[in-house]
Design a protein around this motif. Sequence first.
Motif, PDB file in Angstrom:
ATOM      1  N   SER A   1       0.845  -1.194  -0.212  1.00  0.00           N
ATOM      2  CA  SER A   1      -0.218  -0.054  -0.068  1.00  0.00           C
ATOM      3  C   SER A   1       0.755   1.145  -0.105  1.00  0.00           C
ATOM      4  O   SER A   1       0.448   2.239  -0.574  1.00  0.00           O
TER       5      SER A   1
ATOM      6  N   ASP B   1      -6.134  -1.030  -4.854  1.00  0.00           N
ATOM      7  CA  ASP B   1      -5.261  -1.461  -3.561  1.00  0.00           C
ATOM      8  C   ASP B   1      -6.416  -2.522  -3.277  1.00  0.00           C
ATOM      9  O   ASP B   1      -7.312  -2.021  -2.370  1.00  0.00           O
ATOM     10  N   GLU B   2      -6.004  -3.993  -3.199  1.00  0.00           N
ATOM     11  CA  GLU B   2      -6.980  -4.990  -2.780  1.00  0.00           C
ATOM     12  C   GLU B   2      -8.505  -4.524  -3.067  1.00  0.00           C
ATOM     13  O   GLU B   2      -9.612  -4.814  -2.457  1.00  0.00           O
TER      14      GLU B   2
HETATM   15 MG   LIG Z   1      -2.360  -2.773   2.244  1.00  0.00          MG
END
Ligand SMILES: [Mg+2]
Lengths: 243, 280
Positions: A52, A153-154
Amino acid sequence: MAPHTEQLTRPAARLRGLTRSFDGRTVLDGIDLDLPAGQFTALLGHSGSGKSTLLRAVAGLDHKVAGSGRLDAPERVSVVFQDSRLLPWRRVLDNVLLGLDGKDAERKGRQALAEVGLEGRERAWPSELSGGEAQRAALARSLVREPELLLADEPFGALDALTRIRMHGLLRELWKRHRPAVLLVTHDVDEAIVLADRVLVLEKGRIGLDLTIDRPHPRSYRDPLLGEYRERLLAALGVTEDQ
Amino acid sequence: MTATTTTAPVVTEPRERVRRPRRRSLSPGRRLPAARLVGPALLLAVWAAASAAGRLDPGAIPAPWTVLRTAGHLWTAGTLPTDIATSVERAAYGFAIGLVAGVVLALASGLSRVGEALIDGTVNLNRAIPTLGLIPLFILWLGIGEAFKIAIIAIVVYVPIYLNTHAALSGIDSRFVELAEVQGLSRLRFVRQIVIPGALPGFFVGLRLGVTGSWLGLVVLEQINATSGLGYMMFQAQNYGQSDVILVGLLVYGVFGLVSDSAVRLIERRVLSWRRTLSS
Ligand SMILES: [Mg+2]
Ligand SMILES: Nc1ncnc2c1ncn2[C@@H]1O[C@H](COP(=O)(O)OP(=O)(O)OP(=O)(O)O)[C@@H](O)[C@H]1O
């Protein structure tokens, strides 16, 4: 943006010696990375490995983080977060149009919603959408800006397995149509293998493995050749199959 | 569920018998029609019944019809409309000034660091002093006329509006700040499209407190330092032992409070229609 052949060699983003640290603890330790235009890249790594942090650096969201290095990113960058991050006080279409100008904006917004299968839900409030629908609206919001680089991000982390598989197909299809460079952060090795043409493993603040996955799409989880890639990635992550 | 008719078709019976464990709903359920009027109506009924039965001392608590008759007299005599107009005017001016001041100060202090440094501490200092304690000082400054009353009401109103709006403005979700950056919003658009809509629920909390505060301030001011208005009417009635006139005053205050609060609720429901809360 008409796709040119030379565009594939021109990087959408270039990172040189990118360093980021929190309170003196180095998280990214001199990352060198090119993200070619139009390439679908996945970024794997342990929890806390700095995925991240890297993505936020490329997105330009880390104002207060100490660090150095060179970073060239295109002008039009979109980000999809793990939560859909729709503003609860704006209807779905108005959420998609957030920050967009021009008399053509509304038509583009409607088209983007249609592309993610949310036609007819333009006037709905975000609280009326299911988790998967909200995330699709977020995808529409990121695509309507015609990004050269799409950072995620995910984005499917909060979805159930079935919805996630549907979203994989959708994302890949949207990518094929719009051809942005994609950097997809995920903790799911299979997700990375099924979706991406290149998989990076972040380890000890550097790119520990840079793997090109040369298999045709759409890919199946059961493709035996993908098993080899999986093993290599798991090994790079320090996991062996029988563990 | 007690269908014991002989003609009940047998086929549907197994379906009716299926007992699904239903999750108990934690939301309080559907609103009763005119639910907010049930309590007051019951209270009125008890009051009327007790009066009719002669269980209440008419000198202390006159019967409802006595109060209504007095109200009618006062109205036709012209004193009640004048008193109401005077009071409403005071409350409205004070409220309007307090509302504007509260919102403007909250915006200035919630949207700029300089504003916050200048304003927030000062307002909190102001809050620490009970506003009604300022009455003597304001009389000295502004005299005993309307200006001082309006000023006191404005202060009572602006404090809760400022506090709640400021808290809401500065408590903006950092995830939405990030989103605004990603979407490339200008500062002006960020404020207009994200900060202010996000702060509206907090503003309405302050607004409702402000409305209540304006009536409270009005009552106190009129009963101690007034020569006109509803409070003055009640004060006079106290001197002459006219409990029915006092009750008329209270009744009017009550109607004011109820109407203004309902109006704010209505506006709130309109403006915040995106919210799905227990009360929807
Ligand atoms: Mg992360
Ligand atoms: N704002 C911050 N302040 C202090 N430390 C931070 C901050 N953000 C991240 N870190 C630290 O940096 C490291 C990397 O965090 P990061 O969020 O990038 O990990 P990640 O790879 O995304 O993990 P996950 O898979 O769990 O999301 C972690 O050790 C984390 O504690």
